[in-house]
Design a protein around this motif. Structure first.
Motif, short mmCIF file in Angstrom:
data_model
loop_
_atom_site.label_atom_id
_atom_site.label_comp_id
_atom_site.label_asym_id
_atom_site.label_seq_id
_atom_site.Cartn_x
_atom_site.Cartn_y
_atom_site.Cartn_z
N LEU A 203 0.87 -1.17 0.00
CA LEU A 203 0.00 0.00 0.00
C LEU A 203 0.91 1.23 0.00
O LEU A 203 1.26 1.76 1.05
CB LEU A 203 -0.89 -0.03 1.24
CG LEU A 203 -2.08 0.93 1.27
CD1 LEU A 203 -3.04 0.63 0.13
CD2 LEU A 203 -2.80 0.82 2.60
N LEU A 204 1.30 1.67 -1.21
CA LEU A 204 2.32 2.71 -1.32
C LEU A 204 2.01 3.75 -2.38
O LEU A 204 2.51 4.88 -2.31
CB LEU A 204 3.67 2.05 -1.60
CG LEU A 204 4.90 2.96 -1.72
CD1 LEU A 204 5.12 3.76 -0.43
CD2 LEU A 204 6.14 2.14 -2.06
N ALA A 205 1.18 3.41 -3.37
CA ALA A 205 0.97 4.29 -4.52
C ALA A 205 0.52 5.69 -4.11
O ALA A 205 0.93 6.69 -4.73
CB ALA A 205 -0.05 3.66 -5.47
N ASN A 206 -0.29 5.79 -3.07
CA ASN A 206 -0.81 7.09 -2.64
C ASN A 206 -0.32 7.49 -1.26
O ASN A 206 -0.85 8.42 -0.67
CB ASN A 206 -2.34 7.08 -2.66
CG ASN A 206 -2.89 6.88 -4.07
OD1 ASN A 206 -2.50 7.59 -5.00
ND2 ASN A 206 -3.78 5.91 -4.23
N LYS A 207 0.68 6.78 -0.77
CA LYS A 207 1.25 7.09 0.54
C LYS A 207 2.45 8.03 0.36
O LYS A 207 3.55 7.60 0.03
CB LYS A 207 1.69 5.81 1.24
CG LYS A 207 0.56 4.89 1.67
CD LYS A 207 -0.04 5.38 2.97
CE LYS A 207 -1.02 4.38 3.53
NZ LYS A 207 -1.53 4.77 4.87
N LYS A 208 2.23 9.31 0.57
CA LYS A 208 3.27 10.30 0.32
C LYS A 208 3.62 11.12 1.55
O LYS A 208 4.52 11.95 1.51
CB LYS A 208 2.85 11.23 -0.82
CG LYS A 208 2.55 10.49 -2.13
CD LYS A 208 2.04 11.41 -3.21
CE LYS A 208 1.66 10.61 -4.46
NZ LYS A 208 1.10 11.48 -5.52
N GLY A 209 2.93 10.88 2.64
CA GLY A 209 3.19 11.66 3.85
C GLY A 209 4.60 11.51 4.37
O GLY A 209 5.22 12.49 4.80
N PHE A 210 5.15 10.30 4.31
CA PHE A 210 6.50 10.08 4.82
C PHE A 210 7.54 10.76 3.92
O PHE A 210 8.59 11.20 4.40
CB PHE A 210 6.78 8.58 4.97
CG PHE A 210 7.01 7.84 3.67
CD1 PHE A 210 8.28 7.44 3.28
CD2 PHE A 210 5.94 7.54 2.83
CE1 PHE A 210 8.49 6.75 2.10
CE2 PHE A 210 6.14 6.86 1.64
CZ PHE A 210 7.43 6.46 1.27
N VAL A 211 7.23 10.86 2.62
CA VAL A 211 8.13 11.54 1.69
C VAL A 211 8.11 13.05 1.98
O VAL A 211 9.16 13.70 2.01
CB VAL A 211 7.71 11.26 0.23
CG1 VAL A 211 8.58 12.06 -0.73
CG2 VAL A 211 7.82 9.77 -0.07
N LYS A 212 6.93 13.58 2.18
CA LYS A 212 6.82 15.01 2.51
C LYS A 212 7.53 15.33 3.82
O LYS A 212 8.19 16.37 3.95
CB LYS A 212 5.34 15.40 2.59
CG LYS A 212 5.12 16.89 2.79
CD LYS A 212 3.64 17.23 2.78
CE LYS A 212 3.43 18.73 2.94
NZ LYS A 212 1.98 19.08 2.95
N LEU A 213 7.40 14.43 4.79
CA LEU A 213 8.08 14.60 6.07
C LEU A 213 9.58 14.69 5.88
O LEU A 213 10.26 15.56 6.47
CB LEU A 213 7.72 13.42 6.99
CG LEU A 213 8.31 13.43 8.40
CD1 LEU A 213 7.64 14.51 9.24
CD2 LEU A 213 8.13 12.06 9.05
N ALA A 214 10.12 13.81 5.05
CA ALA A 214 11.56 13.82 4.78
C ALA A 214 11.98 15.12 4.10
O ALA A 214 13.04 15.70 4.42
CB ALA A 214 11.93 12.62 3.91
N MET A 215 11.17 15.61 3.16
CA MET A 215 11.50 16.85 2.46
C MET A 215 11.46 18.05 3.40
O MET A 215 12.34 18.92 3.34
CB MET A 215 10.52 17.05 1.29
CG MET A 215 10.62 15.99 0.21
SD MET A 215 9.47 16.28 -1.16
CE MET A 215 10.32 17.60 -2.03
N GLU A 216 10.48 18.10 4.25
CA GLU A 216 10.34 19.24 5.17
C GLU A 216 11.51 19.36 6.13
O GLU A 216 11.84 20.46 6.58
CB GLU A 216 9.03 19.12 5.95
CG GLU A 216 7.79 19.35 5.09
CD GLU A 216 6.51 19.10 5.86
OE1 GLU A 216 5.45 19.53 5.38
OE2 GLU A 216 6.56 18.46 6.94
N HIS A 217 12.16 18.23 6.44
CA HIS A 217 13.25 18.26 7.40
C HIS A 217 14.61 17.96 6.77
O HIS A 217 15.62 17.94 7.49
CB HIS A 217 12.98 17.25 8.52
CG HIS A 217 11.76 17.59 9.34
ND1 HIS A 217 11.76 18.55 10.31
CD2 HIS A 217 10.49 17.10 9.29
CE1 HIS A 217 10.56 18.64 10.85
NE2 HIS A 217 9.77 17.78 10.25
#
Length: 335
Positions: A203-217
């Protein structure tokens, strides 16, 4: 159904391994309700002061889970976790060095039923994470619901578990000088409904929150694939579109936790029960994807990094699958 009982002459090391995994399964499935029951029962006994004092402590300590928790390395290094490691066995596989001057977001795949590989590798010292990656401290994210259970919250914090919300992860990733690795089972509880032997659906196609978290920090992304995670339990068939899957998904949305109908073996027999099978788990930690800090990424930037992450995860899977018994015709499927 014919029941296959365990032989009477099982060696002591295997008995200790079974006992270690039994307590872990109970801790995962039954300890939180037992702790809640104990808290309320004590209020109506002569030991009521224990619950009252704990309630006061709980109020004072409310924010600790979201502020890095309270890891106790001594408890993470108990022999019980080495017995648990040897039961399957579980092995951590390193593919690249990680600079401890950076912070990291580990994407753990697949979730499996009880995330045995994630717990053993990142919440205990049994598989040598701190030796392989000196200077890094891993923190496994867990549903915030479990940190609302009295007594149980302290138990899971001792292992380095923290709530799986943005504030908790951000607190760790904001650390200057690096040294923190936030481990996220990206598929979460819903992915557990697809966990069964031979399944490679993420379940990854629409899971982008962890990517955004990495970008923000500005934290590096590290794909992690745990070969064998789905092999240690069977699950009742629940294809999408069936009434069982509909009920499970509805309960998951309401309760926040999924309820897979899983089974494997028992303690004294091998035919049925909730103990996992003795099947090896190899958790392969991939190479880091360096990420520039961007507190307000555009959707295009987010999608581009998300695609890159999925590509690197596929490369990691394809590179190592033949070593761990995955057929050549099997590939990852993202939903």
């Amino acid at each position: 159904m014919k029941i296959e009982f365990a032989p009477a002459d099982v060696p002591l090391p295997r008995r200790l391994q079974t006992a270690a995994v039994l307590q872990w399964v109970f801790s995962f499935l039954g300890l939180a309700p037992c702790c809640c029951l104990l808290f309320f029962v004590l209020l109506f006994t002569r030991f009521w002061l224990i619950s009252v004092l704990y309630a006061i402590w709980w109020f004072i300590d409310w924010d600790t889970p979201s502020h890095g928790g309270r890891r106790v390395n001594f408890l993470c290094d108990l022999s019980v976790w080495r017995h648990m490691r040897d039961y399957f066995p579980i092995k951590l596989v390193k593919t690249a060095d990680l600079d401890p001057r950076h912070n990291y977001v580990f994407g753990f795949h697949p979730h499996g039923i009880l995330v045995a590989g994630a717990f053993c590798n990142f919440c205990t010292l049994a598989t040598g994470f701190c030796r392989m990656y000196p200077g890094l401290t891993p923190y496994l994210l867990m549903l915030p619901l479990w940190f609302r259970a009295p007594f149980f919250r302290d138990y899971i914090m001792f292992a380095g578990l923290v709530p799986s919300d943005k504030d908790s992860a951000s607190y760790l990733l904001q650390r200057r000088g690096g040294g923190n690795a936030v481990v996220i089972a990206v598929g979460g509880a819903p992915e557990a409904l697809d966990a069964r032997p031979g399944a490679y659906t993420l379940l990854l196609a629409n899971k982008k929150g962890f990517v955004k978290l990495a970008m923000e920090h500005g934290a590096a992304l590290v794909p992690v694939f745990s070969f064998g995670e789905n092999e240690v339990f069977d699950q009742v068939d629940n294809p999408r579109g069936t009434w069982l899957r509909w009920i499970q998904e509805r309960l998951q949305r309401v309760m926040g936790i999924s309820l897979p109908l899983f089974h494997a073996r028992g303690v004294f027999q091998y035919s049925f029960g909730l103990m996992p099978y003795r099947k090896p788990i190899h958790t392969v930690v991939g190479k880091p994807i360096m990420v520039e800090k961007n507190e307000r990424p555009t959707e295009e930037e987010l999608n581009a990094l998300h695609e890159r992450y999925m590509d690197k995860l596929c490369e990691l899977f394809e590179e190592h699958k033949s070593k761990y018994g995955v057929p050549e015709d099997k590939h990852l499927t993202f939903v």
